[in-house]
Design a protein around this motif. Structure first.
Motif, PDB file in Angstrom:
ATOM      1  N   LYS A 222      67.890  26.921  31.288  1.00  0.00           N
ATOM      2  CA  LYS A 222      66.698  27.143  30.781  1.00  0.00           C
ATOM      3  C   LYS A 222      66.915  26.254  29.361  1.00  0.00           C
ATOM      4  N   GLN A 223      68.072  26.351  28.791  1.00  0.00           N
ATOM      5  CA  GLN A 223      68.204  25.726  27.673  1.00  0.00           C
ATOM      6  C   GLN A 223      68.045  24.314  27.578  1.00  0.00           C
ATOM      7  N   VAL A 224      68.846  23.750  28.585  1.00  0.00           N
ATOM      8  CA  VAL A 224      68.830  22.275  28.729  1.00  0.00           C
ATOM      9  C   VAL A 224      67.719  21.706  29.098  1.00  0.00           C
ATOM     10  N   LEU A 225      66.771  22.412  29.859  1.00  0.00           N
ATOM     11  CA  LEU A 225      65.364  21.824  30.205  1.00  0.00           C
ATOM     12  C   LEU A 225      64.648  21.908  29.161  1.00  0.00           C
ATOM     13  N   ASP A 226      64.626  22.984  28.430  1.00  0.00           N
ATOM     14  CA  ASP A 226      63.732  22.930  27.066  1.00  0.00           C
ATOM     15  C   ASP A 226      64.203  21.986  26.146  1.00  0.00           C
ATOM     16  N   THR A 227      65.616  21.909  25.913  1.00  0.00           N
ATOM     17  CA  THR A 227      65.798  20.787  24.959  1.00  0.00           C
ATOM     18  C   THR A 227      65.614  19.297  25.268  1.00  0.00           C
ATOM     19  N   TYR A 228      65.787  18.993  26.354  1.00  0.00           N
ATOM     20  CA  TYR A 228      65.580  17.737  26.866  1.00  0.00           C
ATOM     21  C   TYR A 228      64.134  17.579  27.379  1.00  0.00           C
ATOM     22  N   ARG A 229      63.381  18.620  27.233  1.00  0.00           N
ATOM     23  CA  ARG A 229      62.017  18.623  27.847  1.00  0.00           C
ATOM     24  C   ARG A 229      61.697  17.934  29.507  1.00  0.00           C
TER      25      ARG A 229
ATOM     26  N   SER B 139      61.064  19.017  33.090  1.00  0.00           N
ATOM     27  CA  SER B 139      60.166  20.267  33.610  1.00  0.00           C
ATOM     28  C   SER B 139      60.977  20.826  34.884  1.00  0.00           C
ATOM     29  N   GLN B 140      60.779  21.908  35.116  1.00  0.00           N
ATOM     30  CA  GLN B 140      61.408  22.402  36.602  1.00  0.00           C
ATOM     31  C   GLN B 140      61.150  21.787  37.688  1.00  0.00           C
ATOM     32  N   ASN B 141      59.713  21.402  37.823  1.00  0.00           N
ATOM     33  CA  ASN B 141      59.295  20.226  38.833  1.00  0.00           C
ATOM     34  C   ASN B 141      60.015  19.123  38.884  1.00  0.00           C
ATOM     35  N   LYS B 142      60.085  18.434  37.654  1.00  0.00           N
ATOM     36  CA  LYS B 142      60.972  17.096  37.848  1.00  0.00           C
ATOM     37  C   LYS B 142      62.291  17.314  38.131  1.00  0.00           C
ATOM     38  N   LEU B 143      63.265  18.368  37.862  1.00  0.00           N
ATOM     39  CA  LEU B 143      64.458  18.703  38.362  1.00  0.00           C
ATOM     40  C   LEU B 143      64.235  18.927  39.820  1.00  0.00           C
ATOM     41  N   ALA B 144      63.539  19.727  40.257  1.00  0.00           N
ATOM     42  CA  ALA B 144      63.392  19.891  41.873  1.00  0.00           C
ATOM     43  C   ALA B 144      63.155  18.773  42.659  1.00  0.00           C
TER      44      ALA B 144
ATOM     45  N   MET C 225      66.294  16.939  42.751  1.00  0.00           N
ATOM     46  CA  MET C 225      67.228  17.452  43.556  1.00  0.00           C
ATOM     47  C   MET C 225      66.876  17.776  44.979  1.00  0.00           C
ATOM     48  N   GLY C 226      65.611  17.375  45.352  1.00  0.00           N
ATOM     49  CA  GLY C 226      65.120  17.653  46.628  1.00  0.00           C
ATOM     50  C   GLY C 226      64.858  18.883  47.125  1.00  0.00           C
ATOM     51  N   ILE C 227      64.638  19.786  46.025  1.00  0.00           N
ATOM     52  CA  ILE C 227      64.559  21.289  46.562  1.00  0.00           C
ATOM     53  C   ILE C 227      63.219  21.793  46.170  1.00  0.00           C
ATOM     54  N   GLY C 228      62.852  22.835  46.596  1.00  0.00           N
ATOM     55  CA  GLY C 228      61.387  23.322  45.889  1.00  0.00           C
ATOM     56  C   GLY C 228      61.574  24.061  44.520  1.00  0.00           C
ATOM     57  N   ARG C 229      60.532  23.943  43.697  1.00  0.00           N
ATOM     58  CA  ARG C 229      60.308  24.280  42.489  1.00  0.00           C
ATOM     59  C   ARG C 229      60.881  25.916  42.307  1.00  0.00           C
ATOM     60  N   SER C 230      60.652  26.767  43.195  1.00  0.00           N
ATOM     61  CA  SER C 230      60.773  28.177  43.189  1.00  0.00           C
ATOM     62  C   SER C 230      62.133  28.263  42.991  1.00  0.00           C
ATOM     63  N   SER C 231      63.089  27.528  43.800  1.00  0.00           N
ATOM     64  CA  SER C 231      64.422  27.774  43.334  1.00  0.00           C
ATOM     65  C   SER C 231      64.759  27.561  41.907  1.00  0.00           C
TER      66      SER C 231
ATOM     67  N   LEU D 223      70.093  16.559  37.235  1.00  0.00           N
ATOM     68  CA  LEU D 223      69.921  16.123  35.924  1.00  0.00           C
ATOM     69  C   LEU D 223      70.411  15.001  35.484  1.00  0.00           C
ATOM     70  N   ASN D 224      71.681  14.454  35.912  1.00  0.00           N
ATOM     71  CA  ASN D 224      72.092  13.140  35.694  1.00  0.00           C
ATOM     72  C   ASN D 224      71.153  11.906  36.203  1.00  0.00           C
ATOM     73  N   LYS D 225      70.381  12.047  37.369  1.00  0.00           N
ATOM     74  CA  LYS D 225      69.114  11.235  37.866  1.00  0.00           C
ATOM     75  C   LYS D 225      67.950  11.078  36.628  1.00  0.00           C
ATOM     76  N   ILE D 226      67.828  11.984  36.044  1.00  0.00           N
ATOM     77  CA  ILE D 226      66.899  12.144  35.005  1.00  0.00           C
ATOM     78  C   ILE D 226      67.130  11.742  33.467  1.00  0.00           C
ATOM     79  N   ASN D 227      68.413  12.341  33.020  1.00  0.00           N
ATOM     80  CA  ASN D 227      69.023  11.969  31.757  1.00  0.00           C
ATOM     81  C   ASN D 227      70.485  12.457  31.713  1.00  0.00           C
ATOM     82  N   SER D 228      71.204  11.551  31.756  1.00  0.00           N
ATOM     83  CA  SER D 228      72.987  11.720  31.630  1.00  0.00           C
ATOM     84  C   SER D 228      73.172  12.861  30.799  1.00  0.00           C
TER      85      SER D 228
END
Length: 83
Positions: A9-16, A18-23, A26-32, A55-60
């Motif tokens: 949560k801290q990393v997602l917030d810091t680097y802005r 979204s849960q959906n973007k990470l999902a 990762m090729g998974i559902g946002r609910s996870s 995360l590395n795909k989005i921002n190393s």
């Protein structure tokens, strides 16, 4: 629950990120992601690695920060020292 959700949560917030973007990365559902971030469920060891890869795909830097914070034992050391 464990530390991974709090750190994620801290990393997602810091680097802005979204849960959906990470999902999607990762090729998974946002609910996870949501369950982990809200500490309803801990990610497995394999999921921790997948989170880092996603995360590395989005921002190393975000991926590095996630692992650094997740592996940081200073908070745990302080708790042990206080006992």
């Amino acid at each position: 629950m464990g530390k991974a959700g709090t750190v994620l949560k801290q990393v997602l917030d810091t680097y802005r990120i979204s849960q959906n973007k990470l999902a999607v990365a990762m090729g998974i559902g946002r609910s996870s992601i949501n369950r982990w971030v809200n500490e309803n469920r801990d990610p497995s060891g394999d999921a921790i690695l997948q989170i880092r890869k996603g995360l590395n795909k989005i921002n190393s830097a975000a991926a590095e920060e996630f692992i650094r914070l997740y592996l940081d034992e200073s908070e745990e050391d302080e708790l042990v020292d206080q006992e």
